[in-house]
Design an enzyme around this catalytic site. Structure first.
Site, PDB file in Angstrom:
ATOM      1  N   HIS A 138       0.872  -1.189   0.000  1.00 47.97           N
ATOM      2  CA  HIS A 138       0.000   0.000   0.000  1.00 47.97           C
ATOM      3  C   HIS A 138       0.894   1.219   0.000  1.00 47.97           C
ATOM      4  O   HIS A 138       1.947   1.228   0.650  1.00 47.97           O
ATOM      5  CB  HIS A 138      -0.885  -0.008   1.253  1.00 47.97           C
ATOM      6  CG  HIS A 138      -1.932   1.080   1.239  1.00 47.97           C
ATOM      7  ND1 HIS A 138      -1.648   2.368   1.607  1.00 47.97           N
ATOM      8  CD2 HIS A 138      -3.234   1.053   0.892  1.00 47.97           C
ATOM      9  CE1 HIS A 138      -2.753   3.093   1.489  1.00 47.97           C
ATOM     10  NE2 HIS A 138      -3.729   2.323   1.058  1.00 47.97           N
ATOM     11  N   GLU A 166      -7.222  -5.235   0.144  1.00 46.30           N
ATOM     12  CA  GLU A 166      -7.934  -5.927  -0.933  1.00 46.30           C
ATOM     13  C   GLU A 166      -7.864  -7.442  -0.776  1.00 46.30           C
ATOM     14  O   GLU A 166      -8.805  -8.158  -1.118  1.00 46.30           O
ATOM     15  CB  GLU A 166      -7.325  -5.531  -2.283  1.00 46.30           C
ATOM     16  CG  GLU A 166      -7.767  -4.160  -2.717  1.00 46.30           C
ATOM     17  CD  GLU A 166      -6.738  -3.498  -3.615  1.00 46.30           C
ATOM     18  OE1 GLU A 166      -5.950  -4.228  -4.248  1.00 46.30           O
ATOM     19  OE2 GLU A 166      -6.714  -2.266  -3.660  1.00 46.30           O
TER      20      GLU A 166
END
Lengths: 478, 376
Positions: B257, B313
């Site tokens: 991320h 995710e």
């Protein structure tokens, strides 16, 4: 120069490179894709200006024909969009709401994912959505778009279902070209942020219209027309302007966020008004009167004010002169600005940089979870401070040590019911709006609540007034 | 303009003060409304989280009841919105576009959207109805009407599937919604704040934010992550699968991320939630866990100086598919959660507003003179 740590208005940050326009707010100059706005507006039709914005150069004769044809072929809207326009009209929704909802649904009829094509499509359907809504609003059937007319002439046709007058088309076309592009204004910036995630142009245009809707940008039109009419009829323009000035917190048509001198587009629109509008010379004379008198008045009453007229002051007489209903001024502005909005979105897509600023956290730290049945009733929390440190208490006391704030608390205490912003302002002696807002903010949350129906004391605020401000002191305040 | 520095993307520029969430990318922590995300996500019902964001404190029992009932009463959508969604489904318009259309259209029959708090509640209440109705049309089925007796998360599952959801599924969805409800000034949240900075309304902010979130750089790719996990499960050999991808120079979806240099704290919350949801010994989830282990090891061999962990995710895909959300609705379900964060930010922006008006740096031509059409 090191970047400012905190810049909520982004006023000192260049957020993008652009080849679309260059604004010099100090000198009052605007250059659109290399051309001074005066020159562009005097020479270009709207389609030509669009081509320039999209392709970064002027079109040849053939290219322009092809471009016009392409736009004209994209004007139709889907049944479902038409039915949204009807619902909006039936429900008395504002024109900008109809445009926003209509644009949002535009993807339905779109058979391409190509951004450049989508850009043209969005520009082409925007006038159809506004005109369709407007016709329903008048209890009439929509006038289908006509491919033999240019973008601007067709807009007038769809609004009126009458062959548009040539001067009206020229006047409106000058308006369209003049306002098509204007740097990173808020709606345009919103559109760029949307596509910075590689989203699509329909979403970007919808977001821009949603942003443009805000009063700060386009809410002044009706008030401006009223002022112009009043000044035209009054013997003493100063007196009636003074009335507006003391009544409202903001003088309609004044307070441009960028220009520190006259907006360069003002002269362009004034010339168009004189040339293409019946009795246009009288109208621009009234605008000049208002501009001069209001500037003088603002300077006299608020010496620190740098307020310059916004473009709305010049737009109103031109648009009303070419036959645009006043309810559609803001939507017509949006339709014209659509060119710049999608051009910026295309430019952003090319540069491919995600917009992701930071926030500074100022909330409470490390609360521990309380099950719902162990929570205190409302109001008790108002005195709760993060942590147990005495510093927090002394900050609270410091907040109250400012006489202006006590004055606000007292005004709210006396009112005993929620009070509108303007009423609260009028009830206190703080003249400067910025200072007033600052003090109000300091009180907000703990002592003053900003509720649906106005400002009111919280329980904590009430307790402060009751315990700290005694009757004797109250007398002193009076 | 002189005196301005170019910051494309506004990276490192602080544009707002917020009380809503606090991200520490170095430490790998996230606080929402003051609470560590793991504590909030697993303790709160979604309605409690929304109240916390809107009111900056937790509700009392009475307040929570009233708030729940108020949200539940705002779920219905009108015939026009149905018509748009029906058409969007029949033309196979992607779910996020349908959501944008639905939200904008729903504003036309929302009544008074000028009252910001009511508009905020309406937006949060109506998102699941729009997503679920679109999905039912997509499946050639009639939409399932919202049920006022069900909580926000339960009612969403009910409208998507038409069957009474299990408590475990509801808790799973609720934990997911709480976990991703707010995350600082990401692009969609910043868009929402920019929209209301002109004093525009909250429904416009929501519409704009949906349009921003639908971009692949933001909304992420939990759908493709699920496809990957299913492919891994089918192959039966996670290690081989990962090696093949890395040798081919491909990125592995579901890892890393941009804000966090250590593990995204939300990933751990969702991992635990998924673990609690799946029964012991569930084959698919065993594969997911095995795949994570193998992939983290191989990735660190591959790039020793840069540790990549599973991101949100990854476990979003595992958890949401488990509770019965179809993968086409993963990003819309994210939007359902984030709508509350958007609205809270929009309310916060309104309460201390500055018009967002950056400048640009002009890098185009300057002194062009006009060439008539015939001479070009």
């Amino acid at each position: 120069m090191t970047p400012p740590a905190f810049d909520p208005a982004l006023s000192s940050v260049a957020a993008a490179r652009t080849t679309l326009s260059d604004l010099d707010g100090e000198r009052g100059e605007l250059v659109v894709v290399g051309y001074p706005i005066e020159e562009l507006a005097a020479n270009a039709g709207y389609e030509e200006a669009l081509f320039l914005l999209f392709e970064d150069r002027l079109p040849t004769d053939e290219e322009l024909d092809a471009f016009r044809g392409d736009l004209a072929a994209r004007r139709d809207i889907d049944d479902s969009v038409r039915s949204l326009c009807r619902t909006a009209a039936d429900g008395d929704a504002a024109p900008m709401d109809a445009l926003e909802a209509g644009l949002a649904a535009t993807g339905l009829a779109l058979e391409t994912a190509d951004p450049a094509e989508t850009a043209r499509h969005v520009v082409a359907v925007a006038p159809t959505i506004v005109a369709t809504y407007w016709r329903y609003r008048q209890g009439k059937q929509p006038a289908p778009p006509r491919e033999d007319l240019g973008h601007v002439a067709n807009y007038l046709w769809m609004l009126t279902r009458a062959e548009p007058d040539e001067d009206a088309v020229r006047g409106l076309e000058t308006f369209f070209v003049t306002v098509a592009e204007h740097g990173l204004n808020t709606p345009t910036f919103a559109a760029r942020t949307v596509v910075s995630t590689e989203s699509d142009l329909v979403s970007a245009a919808t977001a821009a219209v949603g942003t443009l809707k805000g009063d700060r940008h386009s809410g002044d039109f009706a008030a401006i027309l009223d002022i112009l009419r009043t000044v035209e009829e009054a013997d003493d323009p100063d007196a009636c302007l003074r009335e507006y000035l003391t009544e409202g917190e903001r003088f309609p048509g004044f307070g441009h966020p960028v220009y520190r001198t006259r907006d360069p587009r003002a002269a362009v629109l004034a010339t168009a008004t004189e040339r293409y509008v019946e009795a246009g010379t009288d109208r621009t004379a009234t605008v000049r009167t208002v501009e001069d008198a209001a500037t003088d008045l603002l300077r006299a009453e608020r010496p620190d004010s740098t307020a310059r007229p916004t473009l709305e002051l010049y737009i109103a007489p031109l648009l009303s002169g070419v036959g645009i209903p006043r309810d559609l001024f803001a939507a017509t502005f949006a339709v014209a600005r659509m060119g710049g909005i999608v051009a910026h979105a295309l430019e952003q897509l090319d540069s491919g940089r995600l917009v992701r600023p930071s926030a500074r956290y100022v909330g409470s730290q490390a609360d521990s979870w309380l099950p719902v049945d162990e929570r205190a009733a409302v109001g008790d929390e108002l005195f709760r401070q993060p942590g147990d440190s005495l510093e927090a208490v002394s900050e609270t006391l410091a907040t109250l040590s400012e006489p202006s704030r006590l004055e606000m608390l007292l005004a709210l205490f006396d009112a005993d019911a929620p009070v509108a912003y303007s009423t609260l302002r009028a009830a206190t002696s703080i003249e400067d709006k910025g200072r007033f807002n600052y003090h109000l903010r300091q009180l907000q949350d703990y002592f003053v609540a900003d509720r649906e129906d106005g400002y009111a004391l919280t329980d904590a605020g009430r307790r402060v007034v009751e315990t700290v401000v005694t009757d004797d002191q109250l007398l002193d305040v009076e | 303009m002189s005196g301005t520095e170019l910051h494309r993307g506004l990276d490192g520029i602080t544009v707002a003060e917020t009380r809503l969430s606090d991200i520490d990318g170095e430490a790998g922590t996230l606080h929402i409304g003051g609470f560590p995300v793991d504590e909030l996500a697993t303790s709160a019902t979604f309605e409690e989280t929304v109240f916390l964001l809107f009111e900056d404190r937790l509700p009392s029992a009475d307040e929570l009841d009233a708030f729940r009932a108020d949200l539940a009463a705002r779920r219905e959508i009108g015939e026009d919105v149905h018509a748009i969604l029906r058409q969007a489904a029949s033309e196979e318009v992607p779910a996020m576009d349908a959501l944008r259309m639905g939200v904008a259209a729903a504003s036309l029959d929302a009544g008074d959207t000028e009252r910001p708090r009511e508009a905020a509640r309406r937006v949060v209440a109506v998102f699941p109805t729009i997503v679920a109705a679109y999905w039912r049309y997509r499946q050639n089925e009639e939409p399932v009407a919202p049920r006022e007796d069900l909580r926000h998360a339960a009612n969403y599952l009910w409208m998507v599937s038409g069957t009474e959801p299990t408590d475990a599924a509801v808790r799973g969805v609720e934990t997911y919604l709480n976990t991703v409800v707010d995350h600082g000034l990401n692009a969609s949240t910043f868009t929402a704040r920019t929209v209301v900075s002109t004093e525009s309304d909250l429904v416009s902010a929501a519409t704009a934010a949906v349009g921003t979130l639908k971009g692949p750089l933001h909304g992420g790719a939990p759908g493709p992550v699920l496809e990957m996990l299913e492919a891994v499960h089918e192959s039966g050999d996670p290690e081989e699968f990962v090696r093949e991808r890395l040798d081919a120079g491909e990125r592995l979806m579901g890892f890393g991320h941009r804000v966090y240099s250590v593990r995204d704290p939300r990933a751990a919350v969702l991992a635990t939630a998924a673990e609690q949801f799946y029964d012991d010994g569930d084959d698919f989830f065993e594969t997911v866990r095995r795949f994570e282990e193998v992939a983290v090891d191989l990735l660190s061999e591959h790039k020793p100086d840069h540790r990549l962990d599973t991101n949100v995710e990854f476990y979003t895909a595992a958890l949401l598919s488990g509770v019965g959300i179809p993968k086409e609705l993963f990003t819309p379900t994210f939007a359902i959660a984030r709508s509350a964060g958007w609205m809270a930010h929009a309310l916060e922006q309104r309460s201390d507003n500055r018009l967002v008006r950056p400048v640009s740096r002009y890098v185009g031509e300057t002194d062009c003179s006009w060439t008539p059409l015939s001479e070009r």
